[in-house]
Design a protein around this motif. Structure first.
Motif, PDB file in Angstrom:
ATOM      1  N   ASN A 162       3.131   6.693  13.743  1.00 45.51           N
ATOM      2  CA  ASN A 162       2.012   7.575  14.117  1.00 45.51           C
ATOM      3  C   ASN A 162       0.759   7.316  13.288  1.00 45.51           C
ATOM      4  N   GLY A 163       0.570   6.045  12.943  1.00 50.28           N
ATOM      5  CA  GLY A 163      -0.651   5.669  12.237  1.00 50.28           C
ATOM      6  C   GLY A 163      -0.577   5.735  10.730  1.00 50.28           C
ATOM      7  N   LEU A 164       0.590   6.101  10.183  1.00 51.95           N
ATOM      8  CA  LEU A 164       0.722   6.268   8.730  1.00 51.95           C
ATOM      9  C   LEU A 164       1.270   5.026   8.035  1.00 51.95           C
ATOM     10  N   GLY A 165       1.835   4.086   8.791  1.00 50.89           N
ATOM     11  CA  GLY A 165       2.462   2.922   8.194  1.00 50.89           C
ATOM     12  C   GLY A 165       3.938   3.149   7.964  1.00 50.89           C
ATOM     13  N   ASN A 166       4.652   2.064   7.712  1.00 49.07           N
ATOM     14  CA  ASN A 166       6.092   2.157   7.483  1.00 49.07           C
ATOM     15  C   ASN A 166       6.386   2.916   6.192  1.00 49.07           C
ATOM     16  N   PRO A 167       7.579   3.513   6.075  1.00 42.09           N
ATOM     17  CA  PRO A 167       7.934   4.273   4.862  1.00 42.09           C
ATOM     18  C   PRO A 167       7.857   3.407   3.602  1.00 42.09           C
ATOM     19  N   ILE A 168       7.491   4.036   2.496  1.00 41.74           N
ATOM     20  CA  ILE A 168       7.389   3.342   1.207  1.00 41.74           C
ATOM     21  C   ILE A 168       8.003   4.206   0.117  1.00 41.74           C
ATOM     22  N   GLY A 169       8.340   3.559  -1.020  1.00 45.01           N
ATOM     23  CA  GLY A 169       8.814   4.287  -2.184  1.00 45.01           C
ATOM     24  C   GLY A 169       7.683   4.521  -3.167  1.00 45.01           C
ATOM     25  N   ASP A 170       8.005   5.144  -4.272  1.00 42.61           N
ATOM     26  CA  ASP A 170       7.033   5.416  -5.331  1.00 42.61           C
ATOM     27  C   ASP A 170       7.110   4.271  -6.341  1.00 42.61           C
ATOM     28  N   THR A 171       6.080   3.422  -6.376  1.00 39.80           N
ATOM     29  CA  THR A 171       6.129   2.202  -7.179  1.00 39.80           C
ATOM     30  C   THR A 171       5.027   2.126  -8.237  1.00 39.80           C
ATOM     31  N   GLY A 172       4.010   2.965  -8.126  1.00 43.20           N
ATOM     32  CA  GLY A 172       2.829   2.833  -8.980  1.00 43.20           C
ATOM     33  C   GLY A 172       1.792   1.900  -8.406  1.00 43.20           C
ATOM     34  N   LEU A 173       2.172   1.118  -7.381  1.00 36.43           N
ATOM     35  CA  LEU A 173       1.244   0.213  -6.720  1.00 36.43           C
ATOM     36  C   LEU A 173       0.355   0.979  -5.742  1.00 36.43           C
ATOM     37  N   ILE A 174      -0.736   0.339  -5.307  1.00 32.76           N
ATOM     38  CA  ILE A 174      -1.662   0.942  -4.342  1.00 32.76           C
ATOM     39  C   ILE A 174      -1.207   0.572  -2.939  1.00 32.76           C
ATOM     40  N   TRP A 175      -1.043   1.572  -2.090  1.00 33.32           N
ATOM     41  CA  TRP A 175      -0.692   1.327  -0.687  1.00 33.32           C
ATOM     42  C   TRP A 175      -1.851   0.634   0.023  1.00 33.32           C
ATOM     43  N   ASP A 176      -1.511  -0.265   0.934  1.00 39.06           N
ATOM     44  CA  ASP A 176      -2.523  -1.003   1.684  1.00 39.06           C
ATOM     45  C   ASP A 176      -2.183  -0.934   3.162  1.00 39.06           C
ATOM     46  N   GLY A 177      -3.143  -0.536   3.985  1.00 34.86           N
ATOM     47  CA  GLY A 177      -2.881  -0.437   5.410  1.00 34.86           C
ATOM     48  C   GLY A 177      -2.846  -1.787   6.095  1.00 34.86           C
ATOM     49  N   PHE A 178      -3.814  -2.642   5.738  1.00 35.36           N
ATOM     50  CA  PHE A 178      -3.987  -3.909   6.442  1.00 35.36           C
ATOM     51  C   PHE A 178      -4.196  -5.050   5.449  1.00 35.36           C
ATOM     52  N   ARG A 179      -3.675  -6.200   5.835  1.00 36.22           N
ATOM     53  CA  ARG A 179      -3.840  -7.407   5.038  1.00 36.22           C
ATOM     54  C   ARG A 179      -5.299  -7.893   5.095  1.00 36.22           C
ATOM     55  N   PRO A 180      -5.675  -8.846   4.234  1.00 35.90           N
ATOM     56  CA  PRO A 180      -7.026  -9.416   4.339  1.00 35.90           C
ATOM     57  C   PRO A 180      -7.286 -10.108   5.679  1.00 35.90           C
ATOM     58  N   SER A 181      -6.237 -10.373   6.444  1.00 35.62           N
ATOM     59  CA  SER A 181      -6.390 -10.926   7.799  1.00 35.62           C
ATOM     60  C   SER A 181      -6.770  -9.855   8.812  1.00 35.62           C
ATOM     61  N   ASP A 182      -6.801  -8.598   8.407  1.00 30.23           N
ATOM     62  CA  ASP A 182      -7.000  -7.433   9.277  1.00 30.23           C
ATOM     63  C   ASP A 182      -5.769  -7.115  10.121  1.00 30.23           C
ATOM     64  N   ASN A 183      -4.661  -7.821   9.882  1.00 34.78           N
ATOM     65  CA  ASN A 183      -3.386  -7.457  10.503  1.00 34.78           C
ATOM     66  C   ASN A 183      -2.652  -6.480   9.594  1.00 34.78           C
ATOM     67  N   ARG A 184      -1.860  -5.600  10.194  1.00 35.65           N
ATOM     68  CA  ARG A 184      -1.217  -4.542   9.414  1.00 35.65           C
ATOM     69  C   ARG A 184      -0.250  -5.118   8.385  1.00 35.65           C
ATOM     70  N   CYS A 185      -0.114  -4.404   7.275  1.00 37.32           N
ATOM     71  CA  CYS A 185       0.925  -4.721   6.305  1.00 37.32           C
ATOM     72  C   CYS A 185       2.265  -4.289   6.882  1.00 37.32           C
ATOM     73  N   GLU A 186       3.226  -5.182   6.879  1.00 38.06           N
ATOM     74  CA  GLU A 186       4.563  -4.811   7.346  1.00 38.06           C
ATOM     75  C   GLU A 186       5.179  -3.821   6.365  1.00 38.06           C
ATOM     76  N   TYR A 187       5.056  -4.131   5.088  1.00 35.96           N
ATOM     77  CA  TYR A 187       5.474  -3.227   4.024  1.00 35.96           C
ATOM     78  C   TYR A 187       4.207  -2.789   3.289  1.00 35.96           C
ATOM     79  N   GLY A 188       4.231  -1.618   2.702  1.00 37.18           N
ATOM     80  CA  GLY A 188       2.983  -0.968   2.320  1.00 37.18           C
ATOM     81  C   GLY A 188       2.262  -1.483   1.101  1.00 37.18           C
ATOM     82  N   PHE A 189       2.924  -2.305   0.288  1.00 36.35           N
ATOM     83  CA  PHE A 189       2.288  -2.733  -0.958  1.00 36.35           C
ATOM     84  C   PHE A 189       2.003  -4.229  -0.897  1.00 36.35           C
ATOM     85  N   HIS A 190       0.730  -4.552  -0.714  1.00 38.96           N
ATOM     86  CA  HIS A 190       0.273  -5.936  -0.609  1.00 38.96           C
ATOM     87  C   HIS A 190       0.032  -6.456  -2.024  1.00 38.96           C
TER      88      HIS A 190
END
Length: 430
Positions: free
Chosen positions: A200-228
Motif C-alpha cells: 500500500n505504498g509503504l514498501g516491504n517490511p523492514i527491521g530496526d537496523t539504525g540504517l536509513i530507509w530508502d524508497g527508491f534506488r538511484p535508478s528511480d526503481n523501488r528498493c526491493e529491501y528497504g535499506f540501500h
C-alpha cells in the motif's frame, strides 16, 4: 548568454591545452566538457541555476550534482565557474526545502509531473516533477557543498540557509530510520512493480537496523529491501565531512549528526557485510534487517562500485575489492559481457544494455593510469557514432542505445578524462 559563451570557450580552451593521448578521445572531451553548462544549466531570476538532466526537462538533484562535479575541480583554472556552481547548490537546497521527499523538480511551477496521478502523503507541488524518496537526493547538495569547500576553502556557502536545509535533511534521515512512524508513502497505478512501492505504498517490511530507509534506488526503481547500502554509506560520508564545519553553537545538531553516523556504521557492520555469491565477505546492495539481502549492483551512483569515488571506502580495502570483483562479474545480475562492451547495466533499461556511467566509474575507481585510459577509450568507441555517452548501450551493438542526450553520462566521461589528465601531470612531475 554571453556568460555561457565565454565559459564554454574557456572550457574548450582548457581541454585543448590538456591533450589526451588519443585524438578521438581528445575531440570528444573538448566537445563534451561544456555540455552541462551550455545545454543543461539555466540561470533563474533569483540568481540560482537550474540543471536539466538532459532530454528530460526536469532537474534530478542527484544527476545535477554529478553533472557539475567535474567543473568543481576546474575552479582554479576557470574562476568564473565558482558563482555558477554556488548557484546550483543554492537551487538544490531550495528544492530540498520545497519538498524533501521529492527526487525531481520543474524549472518553474508549471504543474508538469512524470505521472499526475501518483499518490503520496501530500499533494505534489506544481514545481515537483516526481515524488520518489531517495536518500541520494538529499545527499546531493551536501556532496556538492563538501567538494566546493574542499576545492576553494570558501566557507561562505555554509550560511543560515545551508544549515537550515541540513537540519531538515537530518530530521528526514532520523525519521526514516524508523520508517514505520513516517507518514511517507508512494503509490503509482498501472505500472511495473519496480516503479511503485508495495504494501500500500509503504514498501516491504523492514527491521530496526539504525540504517536509513530508502524508497527508491538511484535508478528511480523501488528498493526491493528497504535499506540501500550505497546510499547509506554516501549519507554517512557527507555527514562526516560536514561535522567539523558546523557552527560552534550548533552542539545539538553536531550530536544528532554523530549519533546518526554511528548508527549507520553499526548498521552496515551488522547487516550489510555478508557472504557474497562469490563466497567472499563483501557488501550487499540492499538489506531489510529481517535476514534478506539483495546481491547485485546497479549502474546509477551511488553504487557499490562507486564507493571509493564517493570517499566512502578505500579502493584497496579488502571488503571493497571483494565487492568490486563480485559486481564486475556475471554473478551480478546486471553485469553484461558483450562483443563491444562489458559492464554494469540497470533494471531501469533493457537487459544487456551497459551504462557508460558505470564504465566511466570503473575508470574513476581504477588505481592505474592504464586502466583509466582503457575505460576512456572504450567509451569513445561505443557512442554509436554520436559522440555522446548515452544512458544504456547494447553490449554487442553500440548503434542501439537509450536516450539521445544524457548529460550525467557525458559529464562522468569528462570526470574520468580529468582524472587521466591529472595522473599524466603527476607522472610528468615525477
Amino acid at each position: 548568454m554571453e556568460e555561457k559563451s565565454a565559459l564554454a570557450t574557456a572550457l574548450m580552451e582548457y581541454a585543448q591545452a590538456h591533450p589526451l593521448p588519443d585524438a578521438a578521445t581528445q575531440t570528444m572531451f573538448r566537445t563534451l566538457l561544456p555540455d552541462a553548462l551550455v545545454k543543461a544549466t539555466r540561470r533563474q531570476p533569483d540568481g540560482t541555476y537550474f540543471v536539466a538532466t538532459g532530454d528530460i526537462p526536469a532537474m534530478w538533484l542527484r544527476d545535477a550534482t554529478f553533472q557539475v562535479l567535474p567543473y568543481v575541480r576546474l575552479i582554479k583554472d576557470i574562476p568564473d565557474l565558482k558563482p555558477i556552481l554556488e548557484g546550483v547548490l543554492r537551487r538544490e537546497l531550495a528544492f530540498v526545502r520545497l519538498d524533501p521527499y521529492a527526487n525531481a523538480f520543474n524549472e518553474t511551477a508549471s504543474g508538469a509531473h512524470w505521472r499526475a496521478d501518483d499518490e503520496s502523503d501530500r499533494p505534489m507541488s506544481p514545481q515537483v516533477w516526481e515524488r520518489k524518496f531517495e536518500i541520494d537526493t538529499l545527499c546531493a547538495p551536501l556532496l556538492l557543498a563538501v567538494n566546493l569547500y574542499a576545492e576553494t576553502g570558501d566557507a561562505s556557502i555554509f550560511d543560515i540557509d545551508f544549515w537550515a536545509t541540513f537540519t531538515l535533511i537530518l530530521t528526514i534521515f532520523e525519521q526514516e530510520q524508523h520508517h514505520e512512524r513516517s507518514p511517507y508513502f508512494f503509490r503509482r497505478s498501472d505500472t511495473d512493480e519496480n516503479d511503485t512501492l508495495p504494501n500500500n505504498g509503504l514498501g516491504n517490511p523492514i527491521g530496526d537496523t539504525g540504517l536509513i530507509w530508502d524508497g527508491f534506488r538511484p535508478s528511480d526503481n523501488r528498493c526491493e529491501y528497504g535499506f540501500h547500502i550505497p546510499a547509506n554509506l554516501l549519507a554517512k560520508t557527507v555527514l562526516n565531512h560536514l561535522l567539523p564545519l558546523m557552527p560552534v553553537d550548533e552542539r545539538l545538531l553536531a550530536k544528532r549528526t554523530q549519533t546518526l553516523v554511528a548508527a549507520i556504521e553499526q548498521g552496515v557492520m551488522t547487516y550489510a557485510i555478508q557472504t557474497l555469491p562469490s563466497g567472499e565477505q563483501g557488501l550487499a546492495y540492499e538489506v531489510d534487517g529481517l535476514g534478506h539481502a539483495r546481491f547485485m549492483d546497479d549502474a546509477n551512483v551511488p553504487s557499490l562500485l562507486s564507493l571509493p569515488f564517493l570517499g566512502a571506502i578505500a579502493a584497496d580495502d579488502p571488503l571493497y575489492l571483494a565487492t568490486k570483483a563480485f559486481v564486475l562479474s556475471p554473478q551480478n545480475p546486471y553485469y553484461y559481457e558483450g562483443k563491444m562492451l562489458s559492464g554494469i547495466g540497470s533494471e531501469h533499461t533493457p537487459p544487456e544494455y551497459v551504462w557508460p556511467i558505470a564504465v566511466a566509474m570503473e575508470g574513476l575507481v581504477a588505481t592505474t593510469a592504464a586502466d583509466k585510459m582503457a575505460k576512456l577509450l572504450l567509451l569513445v568507441a561505443t557512442t554509436g557514432g554520436t559522440g555522446q555517452c548515452h544512458e544504456g548501450v547494447q553490449k554487442d551493438d553500440p548503434l542501439q542505445y537509450t536516450r539521445t542526450w544524457f548529460s550525467w553520462a557525458n559529464m562522468t566521461f569528462c570526470q574520468l578524462a580529468l582524472d587521466v589528465i591529472q595522473q599524466q601531470e603527476q607522472e610528468g612531475l615525477r
